[in-house]
Design a protein around this motif. Sequence first.
Motif, PDB file in Angstrom:
ATOM      1  N   VAL A  33       1.133  -1.407  -0.004  1.00 60.18           N
ATOM      2  CA  VAL A  33      -0.246  -0.190   0.458  1.00 60.18           C
ATOM      3  C   VAL A  33       0.557   1.081   0.337  1.00 60.18           C
ATOM      4  CG1 VAL A  33      -1.823   1.101   1.690  1.00 60.18           C
ATOM      5  CG2 VAL A  33      -2.298  -1.527   1.068  1.00 60.18           C
ATOM      6  N   LYS A  35       0.219   4.827  -0.631  1.00 59.46           N
ATOM      7  CA  LYS A  35      -0.558   5.608  -0.957  1.00 59.46           C
ATOM      8  C   LYS A  35       0.371   6.891  -0.298  1.00 59.46           C
ATOM      9  CE  LYS A  35      -3.441   4.292   3.509  1.00 59.46           C
ATOM     10  NZ  LYS A  35      -4.400   3.161   4.134  1.00 59.46           N
ATOM     11  N   ASN A  56      -5.331   4.723  -2.685  1.00 56.14           N
ATOM     12  CA  ASN A  56      -6.893   5.238  -2.447  1.00 56.14           C
ATOM     13  C   ASN A  56      -7.230   6.273  -2.200  1.00 56.14           C
ATOM     14  OD1 ASN A  56      -5.216   6.368  -0.219  1.00 56.14           O
ATOM     15  ND2 ASN A  56      -6.611   5.814   1.402  1.00 56.14           N
ATOM     16  N   ILE A  77      -7.638   0.561  -3.591  1.00 54.42           N
ATOM     17  CA  ILE A  77      -8.199  -0.081  -2.234  1.00 54.42           C
ATOM     18  C   ILE A  77      -9.254   1.868  -1.520  1.00 54.42           C
ATOM     19  CG2 ILE A  77      -6.769  -1.499  -1.473  1.00 54.42           C
ATOM     20  CD1 ILE A  77      -4.992   0.402   0.388  1.00 54.42           C
ATOM     21  N   MET A 159     -13.378  -8.241   0.303  1.00 53.33           N
ATOM     22  CA  MET A 159     -12.259  -7.055   0.776  1.00 53.33           C
ATOM     23  C   MET A 159     -13.115  -6.574   2.300  1.00 53.33           C
ATOM     24  SD  MET A 159     -11.568  -4.087   0.792  1.00 53.33           S
ATOM     25  CE  MET A 159     -10.611  -3.192   1.094  1.00 53.33           C
ATOM     26  N   ILE A 161     -12.443  -4.428   5.892  1.00 54.96           N
ATOM     27  CA  ILE A 161     -11.491  -3.416   7.564  1.00 54.96           C
ATOM     28  C   ILE A 161     -12.062  -3.290   7.937  1.00 54.96           C
ATOM     29  CG2 ILE A 161     -10.398  -1.377   7.374  1.00 54.96           C
ATOM     30  CD1 ILE A 161     -10.763  -0.327   4.407  1.00 54.96           C
ATOM     31  N   MET A 203      -3.345  -6.145   7.176  1.00 55.30           N
ATOM     32  CA  MET A 203      -3.301  -4.902   7.193  1.00 55.30           C
ATOM     33  C   MET A 203      -1.140  -4.666   8.221  1.00 55.30           C
ATOM     34  SD  MET A 203      -5.817  -2.126   6.229  1.00 55.30           S
ATOM     35  CE  MET A 203      -5.790  -0.973   8.377  1.00 55.30           C
ATOM     36  N   SER A 204      -0.349  -4.731   7.981  1.00 58.34           N
ATOM     37  CA  SER A 204       0.838  -4.355   9.336  1.00 58.34           C
ATOM     38  C   SER A 204       0.436  -5.121  10.218  1.00 58.34           C
ATOM     39  CB  SER A 204       1.316  -2.776   9.232  1.00 58.34           C
ATOM     40  OG  SER A 204       1.570  -2.398   8.329  1.00 58.34           O
ATOM     41  N   ARG A 219      -3.325  -6.661   2.428  1.00 54.24           N
ATOM     42  CA  ARG A 219      -2.866  -5.050   1.738  1.00 54.24           C
ATOM     43  C   ARG A 219      -1.786  -4.218   3.220  1.00 54.24           C
ATOM     44  NH1 ARG A 219      -8.259  -5.375   2.480  1.00 54.24           N
ATOM     45  NH2 ARG A 219      -8.098  -3.964   4.334  1.00 54.24           N
ATOM     46  N   VAL A 220      -1.079  -4.636   2.617  1.00 49.88           N
ATOM     47  CA  VAL A 220       0.681  -3.522   3.735  1.00 49.88           C
ATOM     48  C   VAL A 220       0.908  -2.506   3.542  1.00 49.88           C
ATOM     49  CG1 VAL A 220       2.799  -4.433   5.506  1.00 49.88           C
ATOM     50  CG2 VAL A 220       0.764  -6.092   4.537  1.00 49.88           C
ATOM     51  N   GLY A 221       1.181  -1.434   4.333  1.00 48.67           N
ATOM     52  CA  GLY A 221       1.147  -0.263   3.923  1.00 48.67           C
ATOM     53  C   GLY A 221       2.732  -0.029   5.150  1.00 48.67           C
ATOM     54  N   THR A 222       2.584   0.596   6.041  1.00 46.20           N
ATOM     55  CA  THR A 222       3.273   0.672   6.487  1.00 46.20           C
ATOM     56  C   THR A 222       3.870  -0.198   7.161  1.00 46.20           C
ATOM     57  OG1 THR A 222       1.655   1.947   8.254  1.00 46.20           O
ATOM     58  CG2 THR A 222       4.058   2.281   9.387  1.00 46.20           C
ATOM     59  N   ARG A 228       2.997   6.936   6.768  1.00 42.21           N
ATOM     60  CA  ARG A 228       2.371   8.050   5.955  1.00 42.21           C
ATOM     61  C   ARG A 228       2.825   8.982   6.285  1.00 42.21           C
ATOM     62  NH1 ARG A 228      -0.239   3.210   5.290  1.00 42.21           N
ATOM     63  NH2 ARG A 228      -1.653   3.712   6.601  1.00 42.21           N
TER      64      ARG A 228
END
Length: 239
Positions: A33, A35, A56, A77, A159, A161, A203-204, A219-222, A228
């Motif tokens: 992710v 974003k 996103n 997403i 999907m 959250i 997620m993370s 879905r992994v961002g951090t 962010r």
Amino acid sequence: MNISKNLSLINTAIIETAQMHSKDPATIKLVAVSKRHQVTAITEAIDSGQTRFGENYIQEAAEKVSHFQDNIKFHFIGHIQSNKAKQAAELFDMIETVDRFKLAKALNKHLEKIDRKIDILIQVNIGNDPNKSGVLPEKAEELLQLIIPFKRLRPLGLMTIPPFETDNEKTRVHFRNLRLLGKRLADQQLFYNNDIFELSMGMSHDFKVAIEEGATIIRVGTAIFGARPDTIHKGAKTC
Ligand SMILES: *Cc1c(COP(=O)(O)O)cnc(C)c1O
């Protein structure tokens, strides 16, 4: 941020968690992710072998996607307003957040015009959380029935959250409920491929629990890119 090292740690964790629970790690797709992170961060991840990214905001994604070839896949997403459906239909390989008929209809219409098909997921508000988007679990079947005639959309799965929980075991129940809902819908032949349907969850902080409960997309961002920045603008502080 050492993006390459973070990706390697996550890929190892995916393999270990899958194997511990007798799942084939190859069936689990990692969406990085990106974003609010710069194009350079995406490039760094690609250099480490990552090919799928999640965004996103349509506007921000439009600018970013233009830098990359077709072998790099972008998942949407975020929440899509129906008047942004045209842009979304052009930009993304998968839209994970289809949660209403009007949006599906608008996407299908634009995809017909540009002669394109895309993969979609149905976003489910699995915890009945009034602050979250997504179709309510008991309305998912009806929405899929309405989407089936739209030949430009391939509904591959669900999907979610989940509501924020400090206890991962509470989150586990939401993940499990999404899987059970997916199974029920697949038994009714409502997905594009009912033998292998997708579950995008985790997620993370909770992707291992999600894999244990059957996630096929995480879905992994951090954990990949670090914290962010508040904005994407050049010169923004990134950590
Ligand atoms: C931002 C975002 C993520 C990634 O969250 P992290 O906690 O940074 O891994 C995953 N899914 C959705 C829908 C998001 O908006």
